[in-house]
Design an enzyme around this catalytic site. Structure first.
Site, PDB file in Angstrom:
ATOM      1  N   MET A  75       0.832  -1.201   0.000  1.00 13.80           N
ATOM      2  CA  MET A  75       0.000   0.000   0.000  1.00 13.80           C
ATOM      3  C   MET A  75       0.873   1.260   0.000  1.00 13.80           C
ATOM      4  O   MET A  75       0.662   2.179  -0.793  1.00 13.80           O
ATOM      5  CB  MET A  75      -0.928  -0.006   1.216  1.00 13.80           C
ATOM      6  CG  MET A  75      -1.856   1.187   1.299  1.00 13.80           C
ATOM      7  SD  MET A  75      -3.026   1.330  -0.077  1.00 13.80           S
ATOM      8  CE  MET A  75      -4.232   0.072   0.362  1.00 13.80           C
TER       9      MET A  75
ATOM     10  N   ASP B 167      10.075   3.257   7.201  1.00 18.59           N
ATOM     11  CA  ASP B 167       9.623   2.007   7.804  1.00 18.59           C
ATOM     12  C   ASP B 167      10.643   1.602   8.855  1.00 18.59           C
ATOM     13  O   ASP B 167      11.658   2.284   9.051  1.00 18.59           O
ATOM     14  CB  ASP B 167       9.449   0.914   6.730  1.00 18.59           C
ATOM     15  CG  ASP B 167       8.315  -0.045   7.083  1.00 18.59           C
ATOM     16  OD1 ASP B 167       8.350  -0.601   8.201  1.00 18.59           O
ATOM     17  OD2 ASP B 167       7.411  -0.245   6.262  1.00 18.59           O
TER      18      ASP B 167
ATOM     19  N   VAL C 134       0.252  -0.917   9.992  1.00  9.70           N
ATOM     20  CA  VAL C 134      -0.660  -1.987  10.389  1.00  9.70           C
ATOM     21  C   VAL C 134      -1.951  -1.417  11.001  1.00  9.70           C
ATOM     22  O   VAL C 134      -1.941  -0.375  11.665  1.00  9.70           O
ATOM     23  CB  VAL C 134       0.053  -2.938  11.386  1.00  9.70           C
ATOM     24  CG1 VAL C 134       0.415  -2.205  12.680  1.00  9.70           C
ATOM     25  CG2 VAL C 134      -0.780  -4.164  11.691  1.00  9.70           C
ATOM     26  N   GLU C 135      -3.080  -2.111  10.750  1.00 14.27           N
ATOM     27  CA  GLU C 135      -4.389  -1.665  11.255  1.00 14.27           C
ATOM     28  C   GLU C 135      -4.540  -2.015  12.741  1.00 14.27           C
ATOM     29  O   GLU C 135      -5.281  -2.938  13.107  1.00 14.27           O
ATOM     30  CB  GLU C 135      -5.509  -2.311  10.439  1.00 14.27           C
ATOM     31  CG  GLU C 135      -5.735  -1.710   9.068  1.00 14.27           C
ATOM     32  CD  GLU C 135      -6.450  -0.370   9.118  1.00 14.27           C
ATOM     33  OE1 GLU C 135      -7.682  -0.351   9.098  1.00 14.27           O
ATOM     34  OE2 GLU C 135      -5.758   0.660   9.188  1.00 14.27           O
TER      35      GLU C 135
ATOM     36  N   LYS D 218      -0.891   2.749  15.777  1.00  9.47           N
ATOM     37  CA  LYS D 218      -1.069   3.958  14.968  1.00  9.47           C
ATOM     38  C   LYS D 218      -0.925   5.214  15.826  1.00  9.47           C
ATOM     39  O   LYS D 218      -0.235   6.167  15.452  1.00  9.47           O
ATOM     40  CB  LYS D 218      -2.438   3.940  14.262  1.00  9.47           C
ATOM     41  CG  LYS D 218      -2.485   3.021  13.044  1.00  9.47           C
ATOM     42  CD  LYS D 218      -3.843   3.111  12.357  1.00  9.47           C
ATOM     43  CE  LYS D 218      -3.978   2.153  11.191  1.00  9.47           C
ATOM     44  NZ  LYS D 218      -3.199   2.537  10.007  1.00  9.47           N
TER      45      LYS D 218
ATOM     46  N   SER E 161      -8.637   1.798   6.865  1.00  7.33           N
ATOM     47  CA  SER E 161      -9.849   1.401   6.136  1.00  7.33           C
ATOM     48  C   SER E 161     -11.014   1.130   7.073  1.00  7.33           C
ATOM     49  O   SER E 161     -12.150   0.996   6.625  1.00  7.33           O
ATOM     50  CB  SER E 161      -9.573   0.144   5.300  1.00  7.33           C
ATOM     51  OG  SER E 161      -9.166  -0.914   6.149  1.00  7.33           O
TER      52      SER E 161
ATOM     53  N   HIS F 142      -8.128   7.677   2.585  1.00 10.75           N
ATOM     54  CA  HIS F 142      -8.265   6.236   2.364  1.00 10.75           C
ATOM     55  C   HIS F 142      -8.151   5.879   0.886  1.00 10.75           C
ATOM     56  O   HIS F 142      -9.052   6.148   0.098  1.00 10.75           O
ATOM     57  CB  HIS F 142      -9.603   5.761   2.929  1.00 10.75           C
ATOM     58  CG  HIS F 142      -9.839   4.292   2.764  1.00 10.75           C
ATOM     59  ND1 HIS F 142     -11.088   3.746   2.614  1.00 10.75           N
ATOM     60  CD2 HIS F 142      -8.970   3.245   2.709  1.00 10.75           C
ATOM     61  CE1 HIS F 142     -10.985   2.430   2.470  1.00 10.75           C
ATOM     62  NE2 HIS F 142      -9.715   2.106   2.520  1.00 10.75           N
TER      63      HIS F 142
ATOM     64  N   GLU G  48     -11.153   8.292  -0.390  1.00 11.90           N
ATOM     65  CA  GLU G  48     -12.084   8.841   0.602  1.00 11.90           C
ATOM     66  C   GLU G  48     -11.306   9.812   1.490  1.00 11.90           C
ATOM     67  O   GLU G  48     -10.339   9.417   2.139  1.00 11.90           O
ATOM     68  CB  GLU G  48     -12.686   7.721   1.457  1.00 11.90           C
ATOM     69  CG  GLU G  48     -13.721   6.886   0.743  1.00 11.90           C
ATOM     70  CD  GLU G  48     -14.304   5.790   1.619  1.00 11.90           C
ATOM     71  OE1 GLU G  48     -15.504   5.504   1.495  1.00 11.90           O
ATOM     72  OE2 GLU G  48     -13.552   5.209   2.430  1.00 11.90           O
TER      73      GLU G  48
ATOM     74  N   ASN H  45     -16.804   0.988   2.269  1.00  6.04           N
ATOM     75  CA  ASN H  45     -16.777  -0.285   2.999  1.00  6.04           C
ATOM     76  C   ASN H  45     -18.064  -0.502   3.782  1.00  6.04           C
ATOM     77  O   ASN H  45     -18.512  -1.635   3.963  1.00  6.04           O
ATOM     78  CB  ASN H  45     -15.569  -0.348   3.932  1.00  6.04           C
ATOM     79  CG  ASN H  45     -14.279  -0.594   3.170  1.00  6.04           C
ATOM     80  OD1 ASN H  45     -14.292  -0.993   2.009  1.00  6.04           O
ATOM     81  ND2 ASN H  45     -13.144  -0.346   3.802  1.00  6.04           N
TER      82      ASN H  45
END
Length: 511
Positions: A141, A160, A218-219, A224, A246, A267, A279, A317
């Site tokens: 991504m 990263d 990472v979600e 975050k 997302s 997004h 988005e 979504n």
């Protein structure tokens, strides 16, 4: 050089003439014979028959102008009476120009043109100019985001936690440009120039000059928030911070930022270089300047931005989950994967069926997001039992080559029939008719769309919702969008059908 261009051109032309312009050898029948064969009565019949087959294969018959144009060519080919030929063409044009599909596509064109003139906030706010941006997280991504930005002359700094991850980000961007190079859509010089706009590292070097930072890690909310709090210490005060989440709350994430007016969501949809929608998620404290900055940046990157309010699943979504969950219910009720996907692609016009879509998104992601939605939306989201069984298998979809379909490199995906046994299902009997398969999923989406538009005001207009669905999910453009199609079907018809479905299948269908 321009000074010797004409001289060199004349020299090349003279060289070609002197050598006799060596013609390539032809391995097929001479042109004259080939043309005679194709232009014979039998040849023409074959040509137009094949052309029609190809057109139907690509359009599934949903775009009548394609077939009408072909019909006009067939009727007027080699016709000596030009006036009569023009009359046939006029009739063919008039037959489709005022039709529903034509009107839907014209409306879509104007919606897309309107975005070019907007800034996402409805005022004269221009936002900050973006020339340098950072991307946190250099995975597929992050690499995709870096590619679309650098491709439009924005300098990108990838960060990263390891050099290996940075290298993967470079590879993700480079891989897309390499394909363009092979297709001769760009030169080696252009590739080198574009790659030169991307740099990376494991520290915050260069972050002090960034105009925008996009987080694509990472979600996980705790991770975050920790990364946001750490990163802002290295940014200038007016740097806009955007999260690519997302499913997580942008409002909660903004708590980690000392200036929440400069924090929002951006997004992107996967794959980033192909999916046109972005988005722009505005939190309750997000300022106009930050919103306009990201809205204009998305346009600069060649994307179609739609501003939405922070809410569970945001917009696209939020509407896709009921669609995918309903497909899982079909499976439980005896439907076959092939039949359901075929109906949505060939009959309704979606770019892929719900099972291929779930494989593409990632089955682990689908399960995770659906659980988040269940917690947020309660009875309106009902989780099929097979979804929980799916979680216990090793099937992740395309990313590990095993989902509802089998994926092998260079081969067309095929349904993995072993999934029925893995989920404790018998052999499919396909008891559902096409009307209910389309109706249950699509009317459920419309039901949810009415809530997010009118009650919760997640999106500003029906047009924005339709544009987001077309650009973010591939909802059939010829239908004009989810809500435009709903208007054509009639809200009374849809409400009555939802009442019927609610009595048979439960409260998730309550209109």
């Amino acid at each position: 050089h321009p000074a010797i261009l004409e001289e060199q051109a004349l020299k090349m032309a003279a060289d070609i003439i002197s050598k006799g312009g060596k013609k390539r050898k032809k391995t097929f029948a001479p042109k004259g014979l080939m043309n005679k064969a194709l232009e014979s009565m039998l040849g023409r019949k074959v040509v137009f028959s094949q052309a029609k087959k190809m057109a139907l294969k690509k359009s599934h018959g949903h775009y009548p102008a394609v077939l009408s144009a072909l019909e006009v060519v067939q009727k007027t080919y080699a016709m000596s009476d030009r006036t009569k030929a023009m009359q046939i063409e006029k009739e063919g044009f008039c037959k489709v120009a005022g039709g529903e599909v034509s009107q839907n596509l014209i409306n879509l064109f104007f919606m897309m043109e309107a975005v070019k003139k907007r800034n996402g906030v409805g005022t004269d706010e221009k936002g900050w100019k973006v020339e340098h941006m950072g991307v946190l997280g250099a995975g597929t991504m992050g690499g995709g985001i870096a590619y679309v930005a650098a491709d439009k002359k924005v300098f990108v700094r990838l960060k990263d936690i390891s050099t290996d991850a940075i290298a993967k980000g470079f590879e993700a961007a480079r891989g897309i440009w390499d394909k363009k190079l092979k297709r001769r859509r760009m030169t080696k010089y252009e590739l080198t120039e574009k790659m030169g706009r991307i740099s990376g590292g494991v520290d915050y070097a260069g972050f002090g000059q960034l105009d925008v930072v996009v987080e694509a890690i990472v979600e996980n909310m705790d991770i975050k928030k920790k990364v946001i709090a750490e990163t802002v210490q290295h940014l200038k005060d007016d740097c806009v911070f955007a999260t690519n989440t997302s499913s997580l709350s942008v409002t909660e994430m903004a708590e980690a930022h000392p200036n929440p007016e400069n924090f929002l969501g951006m997004h992107f949809f996967s794959p980033v270089h192909k999916m046109p929608l972005v988005e722009v998620i505005r939190g309750p404290k997000t300022g106009d300047k930050a919103t306009a900055t990201v809205f204009n940046l998305a346009k600069k990157m060649g994307k179609t931005p739609v501003v939405v309010k922070d809410a569970p699943g945001f917009l696209v979504n939020r509407l896709l989950v009921p669609y995918m969950m309903e497909a899982a219910f079909y499976l439980q009720e005896g439907a076959s994967i092939e039949n359901v996907d075929r109906i949505f692609v060939k009959k309704f016009g979606m770019p892929m069926g719900p099972f291929r879509l779930m494989d593409s998104v990632g089955l682990d992601v689908c399960v995770k997001v659906s659980k988040i939605f269940k917690e947020s939306l309660g009875a309106r989201i009902e989780l099929p039992e097979i979804l929980l069984k799916l979680e216990k298998t090793d099937r992740l979809g395309e990313k590990n080559g095993k989902g509802f379909y089998k994926y092998a490199k260079g081969e067309k995906p095929e349904v993995d029939s072993s999934i029925y046994t893995a989920l404790g299902l018998g052999s499919p009997t396909d008891p559902l008719n096409e009307e209910d398969i389309i109706g249950r999923a699509m009317y459920n989406m419309i039901n949810e769309a009415a809530l997010v538009l009118i009650e919760e005001q997640v999106v500003g207009s029906a047009g924005d919702l339709d544009l987001a669905m077309i650009m973010g999910t591939g909802f059939p453009p010829f239908r004009g969008g989810l809500l435009r199609w709903a208007d054509q079907m009639g809200t009374e018809t849809i409400a009555n059908q939802l009442e019927l479905y609610a009595s048979k299948y439960g409260v998730r269908f309550k209109p």
